[in-house]
Design a protein around this motif. Structure first.
Motif, mmCIF file in Angstrom:
data_model
loop_
_atom_site.group_PDB
_atom_site.id
_atom_site.type_symbol
_atom_site.label_atom_id
_atom_site.label_comp_id
_atom_site.label_asym_id
_atom_site.label_seq_id
_atom_site.Cartn_x
_atom_site.Cartn_y
_atom_site.Cartn_z
ATOM 1 N N GLY A 60 0.785 -1.223 0.000
ATOM 2 C CA GLY A 60 0.000 0.000 0.000
ATOM 3 C C GLY A 60 0.807 1.258 0.000
ATOM 4 N N LYS A 61 0.187 2.273 0.587
ATOM 5 C CA LYS A 61 0.732 3.605 0.373
ATOM 6 C C LYS A 61 1.949 3.890 1.241
ATOM 7 C CE LYS A 61 -1.986 6.182 3.724
ATOM 8 N NZ LYS A 61 -2.977 7.208 3.977
ATOM 9 N N PHE A 62 2.230 2.979 2.203
ATOM 10 C CA PHE A 62 3.341 3.280 3.098
ATOM 11 C C PHE A 62 4.645 2.733 2.561
ATOM 12 C CE2 PHE A 62 -0.245 4.071 5.635
ATOM 13 C CZ PHE A 62 0.147 5.164 6.388
ATOM 14 N N LEU A 63 5.049 3.241 1.431
ATOM 15 C CA LEU A 63 6.285 2.788 0.835
ATOM 16 C C LEU A 63 7.445 3.363 1.619
ATOM 17 C CD1 LEU A 63 5.369 3.370 -2.878
ATOM 18 C CD2 LEU A 63 5.027 1.346 -1.474
ATOM 19 N N PRO A 64 8.454 2.551 1.839
ATOM 20 C CA PRO A 64 9.617 3.086 2.536
ATOM 21 C C PRO A 64 10.284 4.141 1.660
ATOM 22 C CG PRO A 64 10.038 0.872 1.715
ATOM 23 C CD PRO A 64 8.611 1.153 1.452
ATOM 24 N N ASP A 65 10.621 5.256 2.248
ATOM 25 C CA ASP A 65 11.365 6.224 1.459
ATOM 26 C C ASP A 65 12.806 6.251 1.928
ATOM 27 O OD1 ASP A 65 11.813 8.330 3.465
ATOM 28 O OD2 ASP A 65 9.635 8.599 3.360
ATOM 29 N N GLN A 66 13.631 6.882 1.177
ATOM 30 C CA GLN A 66 15.068 6.826 1.415
ATOM 31 C C GLN A 66 15.443 7.278 2.825
ATOM 32 O OE1 GLN A 66 15.582 5.225 -0.912
ATOM 33 N NE2 GLN A 66 17.740 5.048 -1.369
ATOM 34 N N VAL A 73 6.044 1.334 9.086
ATOM 35 C CA VAL A 73 6.153 -0.102 8.854
ATOM 36 C C VAL A 73 7.583 -0.580 9.098
ATOM 37 C CG1 VAL A 73 4.298 -0.316 7.173
ATOM 38 C CG2 VAL A 73 6.582 0.312 6.424
ATOM 39 N N PHE A 74 7.727 -1.861 9.329
ATOM 40 C CA PHE A 74 9.053 -2.473 9.411
ATOM 41 C C PHE A 74 9.406 -2.971 8.018
ATOM 42 C CE2 PHE A 74 7.315 -2.981 13.683
ATOM 43 C CZ PHE A 74 8.379 -2.565 14.476
ATOM 44 N N SER A 75 10.477 -2.426 7.466
ATOM 45 C CA SER A 75 10.823 -2.785 6.096
ATOM 46 C C SER A 75 12.306 -3.074 5.979
ATOM 47 C CB SER A 75 10.496 -1.633 5.143
ATOM 48 O OG SER A 75 9.163 -1.240 5.286
ATOM 49 N N PHE A 76 12.663 -3.866 4.985
ATOM 50 C CA PHE A 76 14.079 -4.050 4.667
ATOM 51 C C PHE A 76 14.228 -4.395 3.197
ATOM 52 C CE2 PHE A 76 12.405 -8.036 6.210
ATOM 53 C CZ PHE A 76 12.896 -8.996 5.329
ATOM 54 N N GLU A 77 15.432 -4.214 2.712
ATOM 55 C CA GLU A 77 15.724 -4.517 1.322
ATOM 56 C C GLU A 77 16.162 -5.961 1.214
ATOM 57 O OE1 GLU A 77 17.787 -1.283 -1.572
ATOM 58 O OE2 GLU A 77 18.401 -1.263 0.512
ATOM 59 N N GLU A 78 15.627 -6.672 0.273
ATOM 60 C CA GLU A 78 16.009 -8.082 0.134
ATOM 61 C C GLU A 78 17.489 -8.226 -0.174
ATOM 62 O OE1 GLU A 78 13.060 -11.254 -0.401
ATOM 63 O OE2 GLU A 78 12.989 -10.297 -2.353
ATOM 64 N N GLY A 116 -4.125 -13.163 12.420
ATOM 65 C CA GLY A 116 -2.679 -13.251 12.533
ATOM 66 C C GLY A 116 -2.093 -11.971 13.093
ATOM 67 N N SER A 117 -0.782 -12.024 13.324
ATOM 68 C CA SER A 117 -0.094 -10.844 13.835
ATOM 69 C C SER A 117 0.091 -9.816 12.733
ATOM 70 C CB SER A 117 1.293 -11.228 14.356
ATOM 71 O OG SER A 117 1.185 -11.900 15.583
ATOM 72 N N VAL A 118 -0.010 -8.569 13.096
ATOM 73 C CA VAL A 118 0.393 -7.485 12.202
ATOM 74 C C VAL A 118 1.346 -6.585 12.990
ATOM 75 C CG1 VAL A 118 -1.764 -7.594 10.915
ATOM 76 C CG2 VAL A 118 -1.531 -5.961 12.782
ATOM 77 N N TRP A 119 2.149 -5.813 12.261
ATOM 78 C CA TRP A 119 3.199 -5.023 12.912
ATOM 79 C C TRP A 119 3.125 -3.572 12.467
ATOM 80 C CZ3 TRP A 119 3.542 -9.899 11.045
ATOM 81 C CH2 TRP A 119 3.993 -10.893 11.916
ATOM 82 N N ARG A 120 3.258 -2.675 13.399
ATOM 83 C CA ARG A 120 3.346 -1.259 13.050
ATOM 84 C C ARG A 120 4.485 -0.638 13.824
ATOM 85 N NH1 ARG A 120 -3.057 0.419 12.606
ATOM 86 N NH2 ARG A 120 -3.562 -1.380 11.304
ATOM 87 N N ASN A 121 5.314 0.066 13.135
ATOM 88 C CA ASN A 121 6.474 0.672 13.775
ATOM 89 C C ASN A 121 6.120 2.082 14.242
ATOM 90 O OD1 ASN A 121 8.981 1.101 14.739
ATOM 91 N ND2 ASN A 121 9.987 1.265 12.754
ATOM 92 N N GLU A 122 5.343 2.133 15.324
ATOM 93 C CA GLU A 122 4.853 3.408 15.831
ATOM 94 C C GLU A 122 5.090 3.468 17.327
ATOM 95 O OE1 GLU A 122 0.799 2.901 14.912
ATOM 96 O OE2 GLU A 122 0.916 4.030 13.042
ATOM 97 N N LYS A 123 4.890 4.639 17.855
ATOM 98 C CA LYS A 123 5.027 4.801 19.297
ATOM 99 C C LYS A 123 3.919 4.026 20.007
ATOM 100 C CE LYS A 123 4.189 8.320 22.684
ATOM 101 N NZ LYS A 123 3.911 9.746 22.876
#
Length: 515
Positions: A60-66, A73-78, A116-123
Motif C-alpha cells: 500500500g501507500k506506506f512505501l519506505p522512502d530513502q 512499517v518495518f521494512s528491509f531490502e532483500e 494473525g499478527s500485524v506489525w506497526r512501527n509506531e510509538k
RNA sequence: GCCGCCUUAGCUCAGUUGGUUAGAGCGCUUGAUUGUGGAUCAAGAGGUCCUCCGUUCGAUUCGGAGAGGUGGUACCA
C-alpha cells in the motif's frame, strides 16, 4: 591489579511495544480465536493465510522512502538495490493482493476471514503494541449494501459469542457518502483534489468530538486549537456559517445525550441536512437499506446504531463505515479511569484492488483487535484462567534409585489422559513440593519408602492444602496433619487422581462461576 | 513528531542541605524442620544511585547533553 576484562552481557529486555505471552493467556487467546472462527464460518466466510511480509509496493501507500525506510512499517531490502519488503501492517492489504493475483479463479464475491499478527512501527501506548493480532472478515466483489449490514451483525454476534453482554458494547455505523454530502452543503467539494487537505482536516475534527467536545471541534474547524501542553493543531479555517452546518450535522446523533437515539430517528435528523446533495442522498439511502436489513435480522439499536461522528480517519473508505466499542468506562489497577479504544472497525473500500487491476472491485470488511477485546474480557472477568487446571500433576522422586517407579506412574497417568510429569531434579522433597506449588500443580503423587513397601501411593491435593493452611498457624501441626492427602493402593492411583481432579474442578467451578 | 514529568536492589519506594560502610518493605537463597508447598523466626545474596561531559579537593546529590520510561497531544493503514 588490572581490571577484569568485561564480558558483554546483553540485558534481557524487549523492544518497546513488544511483549511475551504466557501459557494462561495463550490458551485464553486460542479459545477466543476459535470462537471467532466459529462465528465467521457460520456467516459463510472461508479461511485464508498470507505471509508475514510482502513486497512493500503490494502493501500500500506506506512505501519506505530513502530517509525513513521504517516510518510506520518495518521494512528491509532483500538485497542491495533489490525490492523492499515490509511486515504486514494489516490483513486487508494482503487480501487485496491475493484477490488481484487470483482474480479469475475466485468466486465473486470472495468472502474470507483471516487472523494473525500485524506489525506497526509506531510509538506504543497503553493497550497499543507494535505487534498485535487482528481478526478480519471481508467480502470482495460484492457491491450489495447487504454485505455491509452483514458485517455489523457479524461484529455484534462475535462480541457476544466471546462473552460480552448486550449493552456492554455497541456497533456504530455511518456512511462516508453522508460525510461528503455534508461537506458539499458546507461548500467544500469533496471530490476536488485541491480540497483534499481541508477535507481531511474536517473529517479528523469530526472524529474527535468524543474527546474534545463541541468547543474543541469548533476550534479545529476554525483557526485551530491549542491543547493543554501548548501544542497547536492547525484548523480547517472554515467560515462561521460552514462551521454551523457541520455542528448541526454532528447534533443529529447521540453525542451529548444520555439516551442513544434509535436508528430511524438519526436517519430522520440527517435527511433535511444532506438530502439536497446527490452523494448525501445516496449515502442516506444506503443507511436506510442497512436499517431495513438490520431490522429484518432483529438487530436493534442496542446492538447497532447510527452516529454521524464515526469517520474512521482512513482515506480509502468509500461507503458505510463502522466501529465497535465498549460502552462503559473501566479503571486500571491504579484506580484511574481508562478509556478503552475501539475494539474493531471496518467499512467499504472500493479502491483497494483497483491499485493492482485498474478496475474497481467493491469490497467491504470488518476487523477485530483481538488483544483489545482480550483486555476488555479480562477486565470484565469473562476469561477463565485457571492455572491449576492447566498445570500437570507432578510425580515426586523420593529417592533417585527408584526413579523408574515414578516414571511408570507418570506413564499410567498420561495413558489415562491426565496431564502429568516426573519431577526432573535431584532436590529433596521440600524443594519438589515448592516446585509443584510454583507450577500451580493440582496434585502431587508421592511414593517414598513407606508407601513402596506397602504397595501404596500418597496423593496430595495442593489446592485444598493451600486452603487448609490458612487455618493452621503452627508448622508442626501443619506437617503432622498432612493436610489434604490420602494414601491408597498403588493400583488405585489413576482412579483416585481422576476423582480428586474432578472434585477440584467442581470446587473451582463453584467458586468462579457466574452468580 | 511536539510538550510536561520521572529514572536509587528483581519489584514498590525512602534517603543523601555535595563527604568515608546508600536503606526499608515485598520477592529470592539457606537454615530452625530424617518424608510435606503455607505461616513464623533467623541468617544470606543482591546496587557502575540511567549514561556521558562539566563544576568541585570530592558528584548518586549541582549544571549541560543524551538515552530510557511515563502522561498529554499530533499522526494513524
Amino acid at each position: 591489579m588490572a581490571k577484569k576484562q568485561k564480558t558483554f552481557r546483553p540485558k534481557p529486555r524487549l523492544p518497546k511495544g513488544m511483549r511475551d505471552i504466557r501459557a494462561d493467556e495463550i490458551s485464553a487467546m486460542n479459545n477466543m480465536l476459535a470462537k471467532l472462527a466459529q462465528i465467521y464460518e457460520l456467516y459463510g466466510f472461508e479461511a485464508l493465510e498470507t505471509p508475514a511480509f510482502e513486497y512493500s509496493d503490494c502493501l500500500g501507500k506506506f512505501l519506505p522512502d530513502q530517509d525513513r525506510p521504517n516510518a510506520g512499517v518495518f521494512s528491509f531490502e532483500e538485497d542491495e538495490d533489490a525490492d523492499w519488503v515490509s511486515l504486514r501492517y494489516d490483513l486487508t492489504a494482503p487480501l487485496a493482493r491475493f484477490v488481484a493475483a487470483n482474480y479469475d479463479q475466485l468466486p465473486k464475491p470472495f468472502r474470507r476471514y483471516q487472523t494473525g499478527s500485524v506489525w506497526r512501527n509506531e510509538k506504543p501506548g497503553p493497550g497499543r503494541f507494535r505487534q498485535f493480532t487482528q481478526f478480519d472478515a471481508d467480502s470482495v466483489g460484492a457491491d450489495s449494501i447487504a454485505a455491509d449490514a452483514e458485517l455489523a451483525m457479524l461484529g455484534a454476534d462475535s462480541l457476544e459469542h466471546l462473552g460480552l453482554k448486550r449493552g456492554d458494547y455497541q456497533i456504530t455505523m455511518n456512511n462516508r457518502k453522508i460525510l461528503d454530502g455534508v461537506l458539499t452543503t458546507a461548500g467544500i467539494d469533496p471530490t476536488a483534489p485541491e480540497n483534499l487537505g481541508e477535507r481531511l482536516t474536517v473529517l479528523r475534527a469530526i472524529d474527535k468530538l468524543d474527546r474534545l467536545g463541541q468547543e474543541g471541534i469548533k476550534d479545529l474547524l476554525g483557526p485551530g486549537r491549542k491543547d493543554l501542553s501548548g501544542d497547536f493543531t492547525k484548523g480547517a479555517n472554515l467560515k462561521p456559517d460552514q462551521i454551523d452546518k457541520i455542528l448541526a450535522y454532528l447534533a443529529t446523533g447521540s453525542h451529548g445525550t444520555s439516551e442513544p437515539k434509535e436508528r430511524a430517528e438519526v436517519l430522520g435528523n440527517l435527511e433535511p441536512l444532506v438530502a439536497q446533495t446527490e452523494i448525501g442522498q445516496e449515502g442516506l439511502n444506503e443507511l436506510i437499506e442497512i436499517d431495513n436489513l438490520l431490522n429484518a435480522g432483529d438487530f436493534k439499536s442496542d446492538r447497532v446504531r447510527f452516529d454521524p461522528t464515526i469517520v474512521r480517519g482512513l482515506d480509502y473508505y468509500t461507503g458505510p463505515v463502522m466501529e465497535a466499542e465498549l460502552t462503559f468506562e473501566t479503571t486500571n489497577e491504579k484506580g484511574e479511569q481508562v478509556r478503552f479504544g475501539s475494539l474493531g472497525g471496518g467499512g467499504r473500500y472500493d479502491g483497494l484492488v483497483a491499485r493492482f487491476r485498474g478496475q474497481e472491485v467493491p469490497a467491504t470488511g470488518f476487523s477485530i483487535g483481538v488483544s483489545r477485546v482480550y483486555t476488555a474480557l479480562e477486565t470484565l472477568g469473562k476469561l477463565t484462567k485457571d492455572k491449576r487446571r492447566a498445570a500437570p500433576v507432578v510425580v515426586l522422586v523420593m529417592d533417585q534409585e527408584h526413579k523408574e517407579k515414578s516414571q511408570a506412574m507418570v506413564q499410567a497417568l498420561r495413558g489415562a489422559g491426565i496431564k502429568s510429569e516426573l519431577y526432573l531434579g535431584t532436590s529433596g522433597m521440600r524443594a519438589q513440593l515448592k516446585y509443584a506449588d510454583k507450577r500451580c500443580a493440582p496434585l502431587v503423587v508421592i511414593q517414598g519408602e513407606d508407601e513402596r513397601e506397602n504397595g501404596q501411593v500418597t496423593i496430595k491435593d495442593l489446592d485444598l492444602g493451600a486452603k487448609l493452611s490458612k487455618e493452621i498457624e503452627d508448622n508442626k501441626e501443619w506437617r503432622e496433619s498432612q493436610a489434604a492427602q490420602q494414601t491408597v493402593k498403588s493400583d488405585e492411583l489413576v482412579r483416585v487422581v481422576k476423582s480428586m481432579l474432578a472434585a477440584q474442578q467442581e470446587q473451582s467451578g463453584n467458586d468462579g462461576g457466574a452468580a
